[in-house]
Design a protein around this motif. Structure first.
Motif, mmCIF file in Angstrom:
data_model
loop_
_atom_site.group_PDB
_atom_site.id
_atom_site.type_symbol
_atom_site.label_atom_id
_atom_site.label_comp_id
_atom_site.label_asym_id
_atom_site.label_seq_id
_atom_site.Cartn_x
_atom_site.Cartn_y
_atom_site.Cartn_z
ATOM 1 N N TYR A 182 0.836 -1.192 0.000
ATOM 2 C CA TYR A 182 0.000 0.000 0.000
ATOM 3 C C TYR A 182 0.882 1.257 0.000
ATOM 4 O O TYR A 182 1.636 1.489 0.945
ATOM 5 N N LEU A 183 0.752 2.052 -1.059
ATOM 6 C CA LEU A 183 1.553 3.267 -1.217
ATOM 7 C C LEU A 183 0.864 4.519 -0.693
ATOM 8 O O LEU A 183 1.529 5.469 -0.279
ATOM 9 N N ASP A 184 -0.454 4.542 -0.736
ATOM 10 C CA ASP A 184 -1.183 5.744 -0.320
ATOM 11 C C ASP A 184 -2.565 5.346 0.151
ATOM 12 O O ASP A 184 -3.106 4.300 -0.252
ATOM 13 N N LYS A 185 -3.134 6.186 1.007
ATOM 14 C CA LYS A 185 -4.467 5.931 1.548
ATOM 15 C C LYS A 185 -5.160 7.257 1.798
ATOM 16 O O LYS A 185 -4.585 8.149 2.426
ATOM 17 N N ILE A 186 -6.366 7.398 1.269
ATOM 18 C CA ILE A 186 -7.202 8.568 1.530
ATOM 19 C C ILE A 186 -8.391 8.092 2.355
ATOM 20 O O ILE A 186 -9.206 7.293 1.888
ATOM 21 N N ALA A 187 -8.466 8.544 3.586
ATOM 22 C CA ALA A 187 -9.519 8.088 4.489
ATOM 23 C C ALA A 187 -10.878 8.613 4.045
ATOM 24 O O ALA A 187 -10.996 9.729 3.540
ATOM 25 N N GLY A 188 -11.901 7.794 4.237
ATOM 26 C CA GLY A 188 -13.254 8.204 3.911
ATOM 27 C C GLY A 188 -13.881 9.024 5.029
ATOM 28 O O GLY A 188 -13.291 9.222 6.093
ATOM 29 N N ARG A 189 -15.085 9.487 4.792
ATOM 30 C CA ARG A 189 -15.785 10.337 5.758
ATOM 31 C C ARG A 189 -16.670 9.542 6.714
ATOM 32 O O ARG A 189 -17.187 10.094 7.673
ATOM 33 N N ARG A 190 -16.843 8.264 6.443
ATOM 34 C CA ARG A 190 -17.719 7.476 7.299
ATOM 35 C C ARG A 190 -17.003 7.115 8.611
ATOM 36 O O ARG A 190 -15.782 7.022 8.646
ATOM 37 N N ARG A 191 -17.774 6.912 9.649
ATOM 38 C CA ARG A 191 -17.201 6.597 10.961
ATOM 39 C C ARG A 191 -16.946 5.098 11.085
ATOM 40 O O ARG A 191 -17.578 4.390 11.877
ATOM 41 N N ILE A 192 -16.014 4.640 10.295
ATOM 42 C CA ILE A 192 -15.610 3.242 10.353
ATOM 43 C C ILE A 192 -14.086 3.198 10.359
ATOM 44 O O ILE A 192 -13.418 4.130 9.898
ATOM 45 N N ASN A 193 -13.542 2.123 10.892
ATOM 46 C CA ASN A 193 -12.094 1.985 10.970
ATOM 47 C C ASN A 193 -11.624 0.899 10.022
ATOM 48 O O ASN A 193 -11.968 -0.270 10.172
ATOM 49 N N ILE A 194 -10.839 1.307 9.025
ATOM 50 C CA ILE A 194 -10.188 0.357 8.133
ATOM 51 C C ILE A 194 -8.723 0.339 8.531
ATOM 52 O O ILE A 194 -8.032 1.355 8.480
ATOM 53 N N SER A 195 -8.239 -0.814 8.936
ATOM 54 C CA SER A 195 -6.962 -0.897 9.660
ATOM 55 C C SER A 195 -5.721 -0.776 8.778
ATOM 56 O O SER A 195 -4.605 -0.857 9.286
ATOM 57 N N SER A 196 -5.886 -0.611 7.491
ATOM 58 C CA SER A 196 -4.721 -0.534 6.607
ATOM 59 C C SER A 196 -3.906 0.732 6.864
ATOM 60 O O SER A 196 -4.421 1.755 7.310
ATOM 61 N N ARG A 197 -2.616 0.643 6.571
ATOM 62 C CA ARG A 197 -1.713 1.789 6.689
ATOM 63 C C ARG A 197 -0.778 1.825 5.487
ATOM 64 O O ARG A 197 -0.478 0.784 4.897
ATOM 65 N N VAL A 198 -0.324 3.018 5.142
ATOM 66 C CA VAL A 198 0.673 3.143 4.086
ATOM 67 C C VAL A 198 1.923 2.378 4.496
ATOM 68 O O VAL A 198 2.396 2.492 5.619
ATOM 69 N N GLY A 199 2.429 1.552 3.594
ATOM 70 C CA GLY A 199 3.574 0.706 3.884
ATOM 71 C C GLY A 199 3.188 -0.707 4.250
ATOM 72 O O GLY A 199 4.054 -1.603 4.282
ATOM 73 N N ASP A 200 1.907 -0.951 4.541
ATOM 74 C CA ASP A 200 1.449 -2.307 4.841
ATOM 75 C C ASP A 200 1.570 -3.194 3.606
ATOM 76 O O ASP A 200 1.458 -2.727 2.468
ATOM 77 N N ARG A 201 1.760 -4.471 3.847
ATOM 78 C CA ARG A 201 1.723 -5.483 2.788
ATOM 79 C C ARG A 201 0.585 -6.443 3.092
ATOM 80 O O ARG A 201 0.439 -6.890 4.235
ATOM 81 N N HIS A 202 -0.186 -6.755 2.070
ATOM 82 C CA HIS A 202 -1.335 -7.641 2.253
ATOM 83 C C HIS A 202 -1.302 -8.751 1.211
ATOM 84 O O HIS A 202 -0.689 -8.607 0.152
ATOM 85 N N PRO A 203 -1.966 -9.865 1.503
ATOM 86 C CA PRO A 203 -2.006 -10.974 0.541
ATOM 87 C C PRO A 203 -2.673 -10.537 -0.762
ATOM 88 O O PRO A 203 -3.573 -9.695 -0.775
ATOM 89 N N LEU A 204 -2.246 -11.142 -1.843
ATOM 90 C CA LEU A 204 -2.850 -10.826 -3.139
ATOM 91 C C LEU A 204 -4.212 -11.487 -3.302
ATOM 92 O O LEU A 204 -5.134 -10.898 -3.874
ATOM 93 N N THR A 205 -4.344 -12.701 -2.804
ATOM 94 C CA THR A 205 -5.526 -13.490 -3.129
ATOM 95 C C THR A 205 -6.768 -13.118 -2.341
ATOM 96 O O THR A 205 -7.871 -13.510 -2.710
ATOM 97 N N SER A 206 -6.613 -12.380 -1.240
ATOM 98 C CA SER A 206 -7.774 -12.059 -0.406
ATOM 99 C C SER A 206 -8.117 -10.579 -0.396
ATOM 100 O O SER A 206 -9.082 -10.180 0.260
ATOM 101 N N THR A 207 -7.375 -9.764 -1.108
ATOM 102 C CA THR A 207 -7.663 -8.330 -1.170
ATOM 103 C C THR A 207 -8.100 -7.944 -2.582
ATOM 104 O O THR A 207 -7.603 -8.504 -3.565
#
Length: 271
Positions: free
Chosen positions: A121-146
């Motif tokens: 993940y290179l960049d993240k623009i947070a949304g306006r909704r009151r929810i928490n998405i735990s991703s962060r810039v620099g995180d690595r995630h699996p290819l098959t489940s994202t």
């Protein structure tokens, strides 16, 4: 060094017209070397005018001439191409586009690339909704489940998908590897991918690939939100917006419809 004279510029309708004609000459030889006669015919110009334009471009290094083959792209364009690539930063190019997408959807937008068989993940623009998405810039995630990871794999062969699925030990929430592969084939045809709560409970997303000047996938974007805001109907509606944003970024990176058509033809030929 030969240059187009003032008289020639005036007779051809002004400096801007001469410049445009010169650019037409460069574009005309982009695919393969072109002889003078064919170049003149393509451009609808007299041979003498075509020769003067081409010669001036050769003198400046924008074209090169090979006997019996004709004019081809020159070393100056190669150097400029490397400079343009160095100046084209994916994050900078994409930022305004993903900010606009986040604002129009109220949801979180991610930008990522394929790195070491993971979605980085290179960049993240947070949304306006009151929810928490735990991703962060620099995180690595699996290819098959994202969604982002799947979008990054759309051009890869099925055996790469299978290898990643096995390595990540996922049999996904969609009901097994067979169904997962079937959905991946559908994503390839659609040009976008989904994450249906596979990577994080109650989080769904829509993702689409970003392509570079050569047509290959160089990154991807995704729109993520809580499942309550991501019904099947909304996911379907968002897909066109996400694809449109990804295509806008791709165009800023040098991708074009012609490049896309050529790559599609190549894939069909390979099959």
């Amino acid at each position: 060094m030969q240059r187009i004279s003032t008289a020639e510029t005036s007779s051809s309708g002004g400096g801007s017209q001469t410049l445009l004609r010169g650019l037409d000459v460069i574009e005309a030889v982009g695919e393969a070397p072109v002889a003078l006669a064919e170049l003149s015919e393509r451009l609808g110009l007299a041979k003498s005018t075509t020769y003067r334009l081409a010669t001036a471009l050769v003198d400046r290094g924008y074209l090169a001439f090979t006997p019996r083959l004709g004019y081809r792209l020159g070393p100056k364009l190669l150097a400029l191409g490397h400079l343009a690539q160095a100046q084209t930063d994916l994050i900078q190019v994409a930022r305004a586009h993903i900010e606009a997408l986040a604002a129009s959807t109220d949801d979180t937008v991610h930008l990522g690339v394929l790195d070491d068989d993971q979605a980085l993940y290179l960049d993240k623009i947070a949304g306006r909704r009151r929810i928490n998405i735990s991703s962060r810039v620099g995180d690595r995630h699996p290819l098959t489940s994202t969604g982002l990871g799947k979008a990054l794999m759309l051009d890869h062969p099925a055996d790469y998908w299978a290898a990643r699925l096995q390595a990540e030990q996922r049999r996904d929430a969609e009901g097994g590897s067979g169904l997962w592969h079937g959905r991946m084939q559908g994503y390839v045809e659609a040009g976008h991918a989904f994450d249906l709560e596979e990577n994080e409970d109650q989080i769904r997303c829509v993702a689409a690939p970003i392509r570079g000047a050569q047509g290959s996938i160089v990154g991807a974007i995704s729109v993520s939100s809580a499942a309550q805001y991501m019904s099947d109907d909304r996911i379907a509606a968002l897909s066109s917006d996400v694809r449109a944003t990804a295509e806008a970024i791709s165009r800023d990176l040098g991708w074009s419809d012609e490049t896309g058509e050529r790559r599609r033809a190549e894939r069909l030929t390979a099959k």
